[in-house]
Scaffold this active site. Structure first.
Site, PDB file in Angstrom:
ATOM      1  N   HIS A  45      66.037  76.082 -93.095  1.00 56.52           N
ATOM      2  CA  HIS A  45      66.463  76.442 -91.740  1.00 56.52           C
ATOM      3  C   HIS A  45      67.033  77.859 -91.666  1.00 56.52           C
ATOM      4  CE1 HIS A  45      66.835  75.323 -87.641  1.00 56.52           C
ATOM      5  NE2 HIS A  45      68.153  75.154 -87.608  1.00 56.52           N
ATOM      6  N   VAL A  46      68.034  78.176 -92.474  1.00 54.15           N
ATOM      7  CA  VAL A  46      68.579  79.533 -92.553  1.00 54.15           C
ATOM      8  C   VAL A  46      67.671  80.330 -93.487  1.00 54.15           C
ATOM      9  CG1 VAL A  46      70.549  80.951 -93.219  1.00 54.15           C
ATOM     10  CG2 VAL A  46      70.913  78.708 -92.159  1.00 54.15           C
ATOM     11  N   TYR A  75      54.699  77.357 -88.971  1.00 60.83           N
ATOM     12  CA  TYR A  75      55.097  78.235 -87.868  1.00 60.83           C
ATOM     13  C   TYR A  75      53.954  78.429 -86.873  1.00 60.83           C
ATOM     14  CZ  TYR A  75      59.530  79.058 -90.119  1.00 60.83           C
ATOM     15  OH  TYR A  75      60.771  78.876 -90.652  1.00 60.83           O
ATOM     16  N   HIS A 100      66.230  69.342 -93.509  1.00 59.08           N
ATOM     17  CA  HIS A 100      65.936  70.727 -93.131  1.00 59.08           C
ATOM     18  C   HIS A 100      67.168  71.562 -92.816  1.00 59.08           C
ATOM     19  CE1 HIS A 100      63.747  74.142 -91.692  1.00 59.08           C
ATOM     20  NE2 HIS A 100      64.264  74.044 -90.469  1.00 59.08           N
ATOM     21  N   HIS A 108      72.356  79.707 -87.232  1.00 58.29           N
ATOM     22  CA  HIS A 108      72.488  78.244 -87.347  1.00 58.29           C
ATOM     23  C   HIS A 108      73.861  77.798 -87.855  1.00 58.29           C
ATOM     24  CE1 HIS A 108      68.264  78.211 -86.474  1.00 58.29           C
ATOM     25  NE2 HIS A 108      67.946  78.827 -87.584  1.00 58.29           N
ATOM     26  N   ASP A 117      59.823  73.222 -91.852  1.00 53.71           N
ATOM     27  CA  ASP A 117      59.284  74.458 -91.272  1.00 53.71           C
ATOM     28  C   ASP A 117      58.146  74.992 -92.140  1.00 53.71           C
ATOM     29  OD1 ASP A 117      61.059  74.157 -89.241  1.00 53.71           O
ATOM     30  OD2 ASP A 117      62.151  76.017 -89.593  1.00 53.71           O
ATOM     31  N   ASP A 122      60.853  76.745 -95.106  1.00 51.44           N
ATOM     32  CA  ASP A 122      60.585  77.766 -94.099  1.00 51.44           C
ATOM     33  C   ASP A 122      59.521  78.755 -94.585  1.00 51.44           C
ATOM     34  OD1 ASP A 122      63.205  77.545 -92.017  1.00 51.44           O
ATOM     35  OD2 ASP A 122      63.502  76.771 -94.025  1.00 51.44           O
ATOM     36  N   ASN A 125      62.464  71.944 -87.507  1.00 55.99           N
ATOM     37  CA  ASN A 125      62.361  72.131 -86.061  1.00 55.99           C
ATOM     38  C   ASN A 125      61.020  72.723 -85.641  1.00 55.99           C
ATOM     39  OD1 ASN A 125      63.749  74.403 -87.468  1.00 55.99           O
ATOM     40  ND2 ASN A 125      63.465  75.428 -85.499  1.00 55.99           N
TER      41      ASN A 125
END
Length: 589
Positions: A411-412, A238, A374, A384, A235, A208, A292
């Site tokens: 993800h988090v 972005y 992910h 999440h 991720d 991320d 995502n």
């Protein structure tokens, strides 16, 4: 007589310095024995939460496209966004982009055959004894909505170079020699061969990431830790926090752009990200998996086009028919990279591929088995929470059967390390799950925990962007009968809301050191957010396997590691240097 007096004076001077040396030794000794690095054998550990530091900001804006680290610094046909990725133990991929991307209502794609794809490489600087050619392609991001801008990429080049020797430094150039458009010389070092005695130096893990000021701190900190391999757990850019027209990105897309007809993207952010990463990825292989934010839907129900076009991964080499999941070896570690946004059901292709891949792992050659995807299965943050419970229910038993040692996810946007767990039950043979989705992206750090009053999501929240919803209430423990626990779950060992990255250092066939580095510690000497030795127990956990990879491996001494750290401290080295210099000057008087 004068000579004797001089010697006595010299001895007295040095004797006066002895207490200072003694004091320094005492300080170092205390430092050494105060540092104890725990091992997973000492677990399960009581849950610990380190609260968000209110003196820090939860996030920062994205860097503008004209930022020095994002803007293009080469002319059209010269290589840009150079990146390496592992293929097999004796080969790797070199990827780059040439030409100028186009954006507008009507875009005419570049001709991918107009610029060649060559890599020259050799073991001496300036002497390139091998040459390989590869493929070139372009991709489009097209929208069937009036007013949205379309994008056509520059020419993407992928070349696989082979015949590489293990643990060897290679120098290379890439580009097209026929038009005198070769890159500057770059250098990389190959991985050790798969063996229970060979391991990569440091494996950096980050997720991320994005392109904010926090992202720059993360990457600068990561580079300072000198990794030889990078895992990027989804991720990346972005780019989908923007409209197709660019402008300013948003930390919440639906809040900022409620009238957008689809989830738009500003594709030039991908090009900026490639340039931002090049100082690292042109010399250190980076292995990616989708998140995502890489979905990026477009016309004709297409998705993940940027991700699958820009990156080379060893899909074919590992028996996969897609870049959405694959595996590879790095020394004595077998990595499995899974797709959370492609069919993961037991009846699907990914599950069948995973079962074959795990069955073929020889734990005598690659004792360590590490998986990454992910979206985390174990997560005590509100964000999440239980989002990918369906994936866990489909795949966890298979990973447990084959004794996966460590699982990395993102993800988090925070850090969390679990106790060894299987099916929400503490299990000494369960995998060690670690969430590192704290790379620094524009969506800000997550601070709320599902077990805190008023922070438990409802079962209708956290619907995944792919797959079904399998939210369930707990049937045991402090969360029995409820959707959330009323305290930090026992399977959550440590959690903290801070940006950062992690480093895995495999010591031998049974011990590996995991360290999480917080961004705010970049200027602190030997400061770490979290650290633990991960210990494999193949005799206990793989007793039914024919390939358990049991070999005598001594536990590393955490005190010995502390001695090295203490005596290589820049402050201590400086003090000892000046003391030595003063002694030598005294001797010369």
């Amino acid at each position: 007589m004068k000579k004797i007096k001089f010697k006595r004076t010299l001895i007295m001077v040095n004797l006066k310095m002895f207490p200072l040396f003694l004091a320094l030794t005492f300080v170092v000794t205390n430092k050494v024995f105060a540092q104890h690095i725990p091992t997973t054998l000492e677990g399960p550990f009581p849950p610990v939460t380190r609260r968000f530091d209110a003196s820090l900001r939860r996030g920062s804006d994205d860097l503008p496209m004209d930022h020095p680290r994002l803007r293009k610094n080469v002319t059209s046909n010269f290589p840009d966004q150079i990146a390496l990725a592992l293929s097999t133990p004796s080969s790797l991929f070199v990827s780059w982009i040439t030409g100028d991307a186009k954006i507008g209502v009507n875009v005419t794609p570049l001709d991918p055959t107009s610029v060649g794809s060559e890599v020259w490489y050799g073991k001496e600087s300036g002497k390139y004894t091998s040459k390989k050619s590869g493929i070139s392609l372009i991709y489009n991001q097209l929208y069937p909505f009036e007013g949205l801008l379309n994008y056509s990429s520059g020419i993407i080049h992928h070349v696989k170079i082979d015949g590489l020797e293990p643990r060897t430094k290679y120098y290379y150039k890439c580009g097209d020699s026929s038009i005198d458009a070769m890159s500057e010389e770059h250098v990389f070092e190959t991985m050790p061969l798969p063996s229970s005695e060979n391991y990569p130096c440091k494996i950096a893990v980050v997720g991320d990431l994005g392109l904010t000021s926090n992202s720059t701190t993360t990457i600068d900190h990561l580079i300072s830790n000198n990794p030889c391999l990078v895992l990027m757990v989804g991720d990346l850019t972005y780019a989908n926090q923007y409209l197709t027209t660019g402008g300013k990105g948003a930390s919440c897309y639906s809040c900022a752009f409620p009238d957008s007809p689809t989830r738009e993207t500003y594709q030039p952010r991908w090009d900026g990200w490639g340039r931002f990463m090049q100082p690292l990825t042109s010399r250190v292989p980076m292995m990616v998996i989708q998140g995502n934010h890489e979905i990026e839907p477009q016309a004709n129900d297409m998705s993940f086009v940027s991700y699958t076009s820009r990156f080379s991964v060893p899909a074919e080499e590992s028996g996969s028919n897609t870049k959405m999941y694959y595996s590879f070896d790095a020394g004595g570690v077998h990595f499995v990279m899974l797709g959370a946004y492609v069919d993961y059901n037991k009846t699907g292709d990914q599950y069948a591929w995973l079962e074959r891949d795990l069955e073929n792992v020889d734990r005598g050659t690659t004792p360590w088995l590490v998986a990454a995807w992910h979206s985390p299965w174990y997560n005590s943050y509100s964000s999440h929470y239980q989002e990918f419970e369906c994936m866990r229910l489909q795949m966890e038993a298979l990973l447990h059967k084959y004794g996966v040692d460590i699982v990395f996810s993102g993800h988090v946007h925070a850090y969390e390390r679990m106790n060894r767990v299987y099916n929400y039950t503490l299990d000494p043979c369960g995998a060690l799950y670690i969430t590192v989705g704290d790379g620094g992206n524009i969506e800000k750090v997550d601070v709320d925990h599902a077990d805190e009053e008023g922070k438990c999501p409802s079962p209708s929240d956290n619907v995944p962007e792919f797959g079904g919803v399998c939210h369930t209430n707990f049937s045991f423990g402090a969360g029995k009968g409820g959707f959330c626990w009323d305290r930090q779950p026992e399977w959550s060992a440590f959690r903290e809301s801070s940006f950062g990255h992690g480093v895995l250092e495999v010591v031998n066939s049974t011990y590996a050191l995991w360290t999480w580095h917080r961004n705010q510690d970049i200027y602190k000497e030997n400061s770490r957010g979290d650290q633990i030795y991960v210990v494999r127990q193949p005799e206990l956990c793989l007793a039914g396997s024919k390939k358990i990879g049991v070999s005598p491996a001594l536990a590393p001494s955490s005190n010995a590691a502390a001695v090295v750290a203490a005596f290589t401290s820049p402050l201590l080295v400086t003090i000892l240097y000046h003391l030595l210099a003063f002694s030598l000057q005294t001797c010369m008087i």
